[in-house]
Scaffold this motif. Structure first.
Motif, mmCIF file in Angstrom:
data_model
loop_
_atom_site.group_PDB
_atom_site.id
_atom_site.type_symbol
_atom_site.label_atom_id
_atom_site.label_comp_id
_atom_site.label_asym_id
_atom_site.label_seq_id
_atom_site.Cartn_x
_atom_site.Cartn_y
_atom_site.Cartn_z
ATOM 1 N N LEU A 246 0.829 -1.206 0.000
ATOM 2 C CA LEU A 246 0.000 0.000 0.000
ATOM 3 C C LEU A 246 0.862 1.254 0.000
ATOM 4 O O LEU A 246 0.630 2.192 -0.776
ATOM 5 C CB LEU A 246 -0.930 -0.012 1.215
ATOM 6 C CG LEU A 246 -1.751 1.263 1.464
ATOM 7 C CD1 LEU A 246 -2.670 1.552 0.292
ATOM 8 C CD2 LEU A 246 -2.549 1.128 2.762
ATOM 9 N N ASN B 236 2.537 1.700 -3.340
ATOM 10 C CA ASN B 236 1.573 2.163 -4.332
ATOM 11 C C ASN B 236 1.327 3.667 -4.202
ATOM 12 O O ASN B 236 1.314 4.400 -5.203
ATOM 13 C CB ASN B 236 0.260 1.389 -4.143
ATOM 14 C CG ASN B 236 -0.879 1.942 -4.979
ATOM 15 O OD1 ASN B 236 -0.861 1.892 -6.198
ATOM 16 N ND2 ASN B 236 -1.888 2.486 -4.306
ATOM 17 N N VAL B 237 1.140 4.129 -2.977
ATOM 18 C CA VAL B 237 0.899 5.559 -2.735
ATOM 19 C C VAL B 237 2.141 6.380 -3.063
ATOM 20 O O VAL B 237 2.059 7.451 -3.686
ATOM 21 C CB VAL B 237 0.467 5.793 -1.273
ATOM 22 C CG1 VAL B 237 0.372 7.287 -0.973
ATOM 23 C CG2 VAL B 237 -0.865 5.107 -0.998
ATOM 24 N N ASP C 134 1.908 -0.356 -8.845
ATOM 25 C CA ASP C 134 0.610 0.292 -9.028
ATOM 26 C C ASP C 134 -0.517 -0.727 -8.884
ATOM 27 O O ASP C 134 -0.531 -1.760 -9.556
ATOM 28 C CB ASP C 134 0.552 0.945 -10.411
ATOM 29 C CG ASP C 134 -0.750 1.680 -10.650
ATOM 30 O OD1 ASP C 134 -1.464 1.960 -9.670
ATOM 31 O OD2 ASP C 134 -1.055 1.978 -11.820
ATOM 32 N N PHE C 135 -1.476 -0.447 -8.006
ATOM 33 C CA PHE C 135 -2.608 -1.348 -7.790
ATOM 34 C C PHE C 135 -3.490 -1.472 -9.032
ATOM 35 O O PHE C 135 -4.270 -2.423 -9.137
ATOM 36 C CB PHE C 135 -3.454 -0.866 -6.613
ATOM 37 C CG PHE C 135 -2.869 -1.193 -5.263
ATOM 38 C CD1 PHE C 135 -1.644 -1.828 -5.141
ATOM 39 C CD2 PHE C 135 -3.547 -0.853 -4.101
ATOM 40 C CE1 PHE C 135 -1.104 -2.129 -3.901
ATOM 41 C CE2 PHE C 135 -3.026 -1.151 -2.839
ATOM 42 C CZ PHE C 135 -1.794 -1.789 -2.749
ATOM 43 N N PHE D 62 -7.562 7.035 -8.292
ATOM 44 C CA PHE D 62 -6.461 6.387 -7.581
ATOM 45 C C PHE D 62 -6.885 5.988 -6.171
ATOM 46 O O PHE D 62 -6.611 4.876 -5.716
ATOM 47 C CB PHE D 62 -5.257 7.326 -7.513
ATOM 48 C CG PHE D 62 -4.175 6.854 -6.586
ATOM 49 C CD1 PHE D 62 -3.303 5.858 -6.967
ATOM 50 C CD2 PHE D 62 -4.047 7.402 -5.315
ATOM 51 C CE1 PHE D 62 -2.302 5.405 -6.105
ATOM 52 C CE2 PHE D 62 -3.061 6.955 -4.444
ATOM 53 C CZ PHE D 62 -2.191 5.955 -4.842
ATOM 54 N N THR E 38 -7.300 2.214 -4.922
ATOM 55 C CA THR E 38 -6.412 1.807 -3.834
ATOM 56 C C THR E 38 -7.208 1.190 -2.687
ATOM 57 O O THR E 38 -6.818 0.156 -2.127
ATOM 58 C CB THR E 38 -5.597 3.005 -3.319
ATOM 59 O OG1 THR E 38 -4.740 3.480 -4.368
ATOM 60 C CG2 THR E 38 -4.742 2.616 -2.121
ATOM 61 N N GLU F 227 -8.420 -2.412 -3.811
ATOM 62 C CA GLU F 227 -7.403 -3.457 -3.755
ATOM 63 C C GLU F 227 -6.952 -3.750 -2.325
ATOM 64 O O GLU F 227 -6.681 -4.903 -1.967
ATOM 65 C CB GLU F 227 -6.191 -3.048 -4.609
ATOM 66 C CG GLU F 227 -6.493 -2.876 -6.088
ATOM 67 C CD GLU F 227 -6.828 -4.185 -6.771
ATOM 68 O OE1 GLU F 227 -6.491 -5.252 -6.227
ATOM 69 O OE2 GLU F 227 -7.420 -4.146 -7.869
ATOM 70 N N THR F 228 -6.875 -2.709 -1.495
ATOM 71 C CA THR F 228 -6.445 -2.894 -0.107
ATOM 72 C C THR F 228 -7.459 -3.722 0.670
ATOM 73 O O THR F 228 -7.087 -4.622 1.443
ATOM 74 C CB THR F 228 -6.252 -1.537 0.583
ATOM 75 O OG1 THR F 228 -5.296 -0.755 -0.151
ATOM 76 C CG2 THR F 228 -5.742 -1.719 2.006
#
Length: 229
Positions: free
Chosen positions: A22, A25-26, A48-49, A191, A195, A198-199
């Motif tokens: 995570l 990705n951020v 990237d997610f 985004f 995010t 997916e998280t």
């Protein structure tokens, strides 16, 4: 050498990996957005997610495969003990399919044909959610008695982890479809939505793995992992 199995250690290890993914990705999103696009473009593709066949995808695929293997193991244990095993085997097959779907993106193959044929938009932009949602509803109905027969802690963790996973896989996917239909896939809002999606999926899988391993340990008294040297 004997190593005691700790379900909490397994859970925290899984959650730590999810948090690391995570953060990565951020981080790469902001570095690419406010830094040098050329320098961080390729790095973002890895974490990237919203990109397929990268580290987050591989992690989710392996998590789904691990769950399928654990469920298959429980089914085998129950069969040897003359206990009901078909529900566990059925779940194992479901998660095996989800693992293949996660890596090969089978569900995305339905998006363009359905959109062009039916002209769907808004929350129905990702039409694969509908057949998958129907399948999920049928699965829940079929497994109500199964959940009721599990130990209370296991049943609770199954429901909570499933709710977390589905809220991402279907709930936020619907929100994402609505946003993409109106605004496309670019921008900070997409985004954030993707995010979260997916998280939630990865957290749900981590919690479900914890529940399964805890169930096995409770069912097999004194379970230990032994490593011979």
């Amino acid at each position: 050498m004997k190593i005691n199995v700790s379900t909490k250690d397994i859970l925290w290890t899984n959650l730590s990996v999810v948090v690391i993914l995570l953060v990565a990705n951020v981080l790469v999103f902001f570095l690419e957005r406010y830094g040098n696009n050329d320098a961080f473009g390729q790095f973002r593709m890895i974490f990237d997610f919203d990109t397929e066949e990268n580290v987050p995808t591989i992690y989710s695929t392996m998590a789904l495969l691990l769950i399928s293997i654990i469920l298959s193991r429980i089914a085998s244990m129950n069969r040897q003990s003359k206990l009901p095993y078909f529900p566990w085997l059925g779940l194992s097959i479901v998660f095996l399919f989800l693992a293949f779907d996660e890596f090969f993106q089978i569900h995305e193959a339905f998006i363009n044909p359905v959109q062009s044929t039916l002209g769907v938009s808004g929350f129905r932009f990702y039409m694969w959610v509908i057949p998958y949602g129907i399948g999920l509803a049928l699965l829940c109905i079929l497994y109500l008695r199964f959940l009721y027969g599990l130990p209370s802690k296991t049943s609770f963790l199954f429901i909570v982890s499933g709710a977390i996973y589905v809220s991402g896989a279907i709930g936020f996917e619907l929100i994402s479809g609505r946003y993409v239909d109106l605004n496309g896939r670019d921008g900070a809002v997409f985004f954030v939505v993707n995010t979260i999606l997916e998280t939630l999926e990865m957290f749900g899988l981590a919690l479900f793995t914890y529940a399964l391993i805890g169930y096995i340990i409770n069912q097999v008294s004194g379970l230990e992992v032994q490593i011979e040297q």
